[in-house]
Design an enzyme around this catalytic site. Sequence first.
Site, PDB file in Angstrom:
ATOM      1  CG  HIS A 484      -1.654   1.245   1.494  1.00 40.05           C
ATOM      2  ND1 HIS A 484      -2.987   1.409   1.205  1.00 40.05           N
ATOM      3  CD2 HIS A 484      -1.257   2.432   2.038  1.00 40.05           C
ATOM      4  CE1 HIS A 484      -3.380   2.623   1.553  1.00 40.05           C
ATOM      5  NE2 HIS A 484      -2.338   3.266   2.062  1.00 40.05           N
ATOM      6  CD  GLU A 485       1.865   3.432   3.723  1.00 40.19           C
ATOM      7  OE1 GLU A 485       2.018   4.498   3.089  1.00 40.19           O
ATOM      8  OE2 GLU A 485       0.910   3.242   4.501  1.00 40.19           O
ATOM      9  CG  HIS A 488       0.266   6.097  -0.589  1.00 40.47           C
ATOM     10  ND1 HIS A 488      -0.900   6.664  -1.053  1.00 40.47           N
ATOM     11  CD2 HIS A 488      -0.033   5.575   0.631  1.00 40.47           C
ATOM     12  CE1 HIS A 488      -1.867   6.480  -0.159  1.00 40.47           C
ATOM     13  NE2 HIS A 488      -1.372   5.826   0.858  1.00 40.47           N
ATOM     14  CD  GLU A 544      -4.537   6.755   2.022  1.00 42.09           C
ATOM     15  OE1 GLU A 544      -4.256   5.540   2.148  1.00 42.09           O
ATOM     16  OE2 GLU A 544      -3.724   7.667   2.249  1.00 42.09           O
ATOM     17  CG  ASP A 548      -6.670   0.422   0.682  1.00 39.59           C
ATOM     18  OD1 ASP A 548      -5.614   0.371   1.333  1.00 39.59           O
ATOM     19  OD2 ASP A 548      -7.755   0.793   1.162  1.00 39.59           O
TER      20      ASP A 548
END
Length: 636
Positions: A484-485, A488, A544, A548
């Site tokens: 997930h990070e 980003h 987000e 995800d």
Amino acid sequence: MTKTCRLQDDLYTYVNQDWLEKTEIPADKPSISSFHELAEEIDEKLLHDLDLLVEKLPTLGKSPMRECVAYYQLASDQELREKLGVSPLLPYLEKVEKLQSLDDLVQQLPEWILSGMPVPFQLFVDTDMKEAQYYTLYAGAPALILPDKTYYEADNPSKEALLQVFDHMSCELLQAVGKTQEEAKELLGLAREFDRKIAPYTLSSEEAADVKRIYNPREIDTVDQYSQSMSFKQLITTLVGQTPKEIIVMEPAYYEQFQQLVNPTTFKEVKAWLYLNTLRSFTNFLTEDIRQIAFQYSQALSGSKEMTASKKQAFYLASGTFDQVLGEYYGQKYFGQEAKKNVEDMVMRMIGVYKQRLKKNSWLQQATKEKAVTKLETLGIQVGYPSKMAPIYEQLQVTSKENGGNLVSNAQRFTNQVLTYQFKLFGQQVDRDLWEMGAHVVNAYYHPQLNVIVFPAAILQAPFYDLEQHPSANYGGIGAVIAHEISHAFDNNGALFDEKGNMNNWWTPEDYETFEQLAEEMVTQFQGLPVGEKQVNGRLTVSENIADAGGLSCALEAAKTEQDVDLEAFFINWARVWRQKSSKEYQELLIAIDVHSPNYWRANKQPQNLPEFYDTFQVSREDHMYLSPDKRVTIW
């Protein structure tokens, strides 16, 4: 696992129903979740340790941790706080009271800003989005009374109820510091009028979530012209020790209206606003009665049944001031090297998976692929706790009550030291090794201007990660968080920054157009999903949701490389980590301001985009979890 709900109809509820039925939201919290449960365990552990260290305080050597313990001791001294009452606050209120004109305020602005006193604008130093190796100065708008600009709209059902509670609380606070009922009402009315005037010119949460909207460089002479009543140029020069060529104006509409909002004619409103905000900013540092009065408004916003206990609040005050110090203590004492190495290996594996996916991507041209891989290869990885902390922590030294110190005087001195330090960073090179989150915080983040991902020690434990649970479950938990990070770096905001952290277009025009179309599909997928009486804002939550989607997809691919892969364990732990119960009030607040989608939809929506989910659980067209292929969204 409950049998009253079919997984094929509702993954989130199937996995979490027993927990949802048995778990109560703590009386002093608006919500409970996997994150909050883990955070509560860590808080209790650190609270216990601090109490033990308080007893050993005279024997502790000079260090930032010793000052953290001393500050916690002072914050915990409720007897002293009750004895002093509101007296520590009065000198700051008197400073506001003595202002006779806007000129009086302007002359004192540098001192006010460095002491953390409220002013009708924000100035702060942060990483420059276009030259990420240096710190620059940003200008923002002040916070509003209501949580978001959208709350001020006439048809917002929460507006009047919240303002009624705010008014009642404010009048009680004002009377507690010596104002008569009539004086309190008059002052409140003036403060509310200023708040009402500035609201239309501030950004909503949705608008502020778009990085492109907040990066607006303006020449310093242009900024200086925003006010005829004060010199922004002179103020900024005083604060940072030099005259910048330009600063970043985050909310141009507010500054373009600044002269109409803040001028000698509106001074009475501004002064009342300053007074009320100064009073509100100190409520957690005073008596229990003052805290209880102030709690009325936060209770209306959050739905918490009880105020945080004084002991826990003392811990939060210490943790807030000494977050990196307490994080280092937690990391060194409780974070094992075996877990650190295992998680670092998982991060590297996830980056490898991501790299291959980028290379095989079907809609990116070669030039864009190469830039994306370069960004991935230069990604910084920080796990556990930082190797260093900002030097400012060495300067924070507590003045004990025996030497005339109290909680407010120490907090104000610390604020002055921290803000002075931060403004002096202007123009200096950014230290990529410094963290923006304590290692004891249950969270993780990607920093686009530094191009680093950070995984504090606190989140590297069950249910997210556990050496004792199946590797596939770990991939569904911490693996998806890690990916997930990483994702980003390629969401709708992160994609604007290159491998050096600079806001720089590294896409071909055709590729970026395709990416924007895919991002819009993600907006559509979440837009309007029901949450109680409210609906998800797909545009507010798009970054987000993209992260995800990429996170779960890449974690899944990594899990499949393991010999004993168990995709049931993978998807079940994914749903488990998102379990949450919230008060109605808090749920509505998050819908308005939070860039994350509600946990229910985070758990349920993303698996619907993955073919493996359908194969693993035999999900068919007749099932509620089924999503037709033409509506599934795949970006990374």
